[in-house]
Design an enzyme around this catalytic site. Sequence first.
Site, PDB file in Angstrom:
ATOM      1  N   GLY A  74       0.818  -1.230   0.182  1.00 37.53           N
ATOM      2  CA  GLY A  74       0.114  -0.190   0.057  1.00 37.53           C
ATOM      3  C   GLY A  74       0.751   1.248   0.022  1.00 37.53           C
ATOM      4  O   GLY A  74       0.442   2.394   0.564  1.00 37.53           O
ATOM      5  N   THR A  76       1.459   3.226  -2.343  1.00 36.68           N
ATOM      6  CA  THR A  76       0.988   4.068  -3.596  1.00 36.68           C
ATOM      7  C   THR A  76       0.511   5.358  -3.329  1.00 36.68           C
ATOM      8  O   THR A  76       0.392   6.341  -3.965  1.00 36.68           O
ATOM      9  CB  THR A  76       0.122   3.519  -4.661  1.00 36.68           C
ATOM     10  OG1 THR A  76      -1.109   2.915  -3.718  1.00 36.68           O
ATOM     11  CG2 THR A  76       0.790   2.178  -4.892  1.00 36.68           C
ATOM     12  N   GLY A  78      -0.502   8.168   0.501  1.00 38.76           N
ATOM     13  CA  GLY A  78      -0.549   8.422   1.999  1.00 38.76           C
ATOM     14  C   GLY A  78       0.733   7.995   2.749  1.00 38.76           C
ATOM     15  O   GLY A  78       1.669   8.234   2.462  1.00 38.76           O
ATOM     16  N   ILE A  79       0.288   7.386   4.131  1.00 41.33           N
ATOM     17  CA  ILE A  79       1.263   6.755   4.963  1.00 41.33           C
ATOM     18  C   ILE A  79       2.456   6.040   4.329  1.00 41.33           C
ATOM     19  O   ILE A  79       3.672   5.972   4.593  1.00 41.33           O
ATOM     20  CB  ILE A  79       0.813   6.060   6.265  1.00 41.33           C
ATOM     21  CG1 ILE A  79      -0.011   7.378   6.963  1.00 41.33           C
ATOM     22  CG2 ILE A  79       1.806   5.875   6.920  1.00 41.33           C
ATOM     23  CD1 ILE A  79      -0.832   6.993   8.201  1.00 41.33           C
ATOM     24  N   ASP A 126      -2.414  -7.683  -5.245  1.00 42.70           N
ATOM     25  CA  ASP A 126      -3.842  -7.439  -4.730  1.00 42.70           C
ATOM     26  C   ASP A 126      -3.938  -8.414  -3.556  1.00 42.70           C
ATOM     27  O   ASP A 126      -3.946  -9.401  -3.749  1.00 42.70           O
ATOM     28  CB  ASP A 126      -4.693  -7.958  -5.995  1.00 42.70           C
ATOM     29  CG  ASP A 126      -6.217  -7.736  -5.500  1.00 42.70           C
ATOM     30  OD1 ASP A 126      -6.411  -7.324  -4.231  1.00 42.70           O
ATOM     31  OD2 ASP A 126      -6.792  -7.968  -6.297  1.00 42.70           O
ATOM     32  N   TYR A 230     -23.185  -7.323   8.146  1.00 41.09           N
ATOM     33  CA  TYR A 230     -21.997  -6.323   7.806  1.00 41.09           C
ATOM     34  C   TYR A 230     -22.118  -4.676   8.194  1.00 41.09           C
ATOM     35  O   TYR A 230     -23.234  -4.271   7.763  1.00 41.09           O
ATOM     36  CB  TYR A 230     -21.774  -6.279   6.380  1.00 41.09           C
ATOM     37  CG  TYR A 230     -20.398  -5.547   5.779  1.00 41.09           C
ATOM     38  CD1 TYR A 230     -19.288  -5.955   6.040  1.00 41.09           C
ATOM     39  CD2 TYR A 230     -20.512  -4.362   5.447  1.00 41.09           C
ATOM     40  CE1 TYR A 230     -18.092  -5.285   5.551  1.00 41.09           C
ATOM     41  CE2 TYR A 230     -19.373  -3.616   5.010  1.00 41.09           C
ATOM     42  CZ  TYR A 230     -18.216  -4.117   5.139  1.00 41.09           C
ATOM     43  OH  TYR A 230     -17.225  -3.486   4.711  1.00 41.09           O
TER      44      TYR A 230
END
Length: 360
Positions: A74, A76, A78-79, A126, A230
């Site tokens: 991840g 790509t 932000g943090i 993914d 959910y």
Amino acid sequence: MISLNIVIVKKVVTFFSLRIFKAAAGKAKPMKATLKYLAGIAGPSGYGSKTTAEQVTQDSSCFYPSHLTAIITGATSGIGAETARVLAKRGLRIVIAGRDMKKAKEVRENIWKESPNADVLVLEIDLSSFASIQRFCSEFLSLGLPLSILINNAGLFSQKLEFSEEKVEMTFATNYLGHYLLTEMLLEKMVETAENTGIQGRIINVSSVIHSWVKRDGFCFNNMFNGTNYNGTRAYAQSKLANILHAKELARQLKAKNANVTINAIHPGIVKTGIIRAHKGLITDSLFFFASKLLKSTSQGASTTCYVALSSNTEGVSGKYFADCNECNSSSLANDESEAQKLWNNTRALIQKRLRQAAT
């Protein structure tokens, strides 16, 4: 992510408001902790809520040999992207593991603009797909590179119920199951690298303070992967609790094997984004100013990840939970070793079942 951000900000504002109210009633401890956070006062590590990733990695207590390799999921935006930028700037080889290759390459280009000699690889993954995780690991391992740092950073929040190709609720599949499988498949390489280099391997699970919203009677494995009743926020919180329990149980197993690899979970903080300002009216003007003081910049959000990954202060520390670059307490449920083992066993059984089904 809009709804989740607004929910988190409202709850955080309420939380800190209650602390201040209690302090006014004569309970000084909550007030002290709140002011410490707002002022960015350093904890035992020498860092606090206002510390940036740049500051952490400039410290002499951090080490970054040129042959150190770090995988960041991840990364790509932000943090994750900030973590990749700062670690690359310090000389680490970075593997950006992302689903969107266009964004991943853009992050790499931005890193190269600042650090032209940075060694940055881009590989597709993914995390909701077991097959994709297997392809990623096969591709990475075929490169023959060492692996010292694995940062399980990627996170998904979905307002609606969706399922992965393995028929698992998407938030749980991406945030927890995918990282569990990725870690399992790369663990042998990390142990091997630590043995060959003498440098301790480190795994960091990026969790969240909202793991504490999950109550014991609501944490049911079958309901989580099936998406029963959910609710997007609850599903996200459950996945983040699972990240901490994963760290706790794997830390126990690694210690039993005398492996020179640690695993810890961290809360990066709630990061300031344009979404919050765009929804100022929903938070209400009276709370917006206070809320803005509680939120972190992206670099502040990446600081705890970088601290746990590189600091000599975290050498040998495993199975713990960190926030604001300091070890802190997670919820009682997150500290339950029997719950961690039960989750581990259920997860392993589910993954093996799904992999067998895919092979037939």
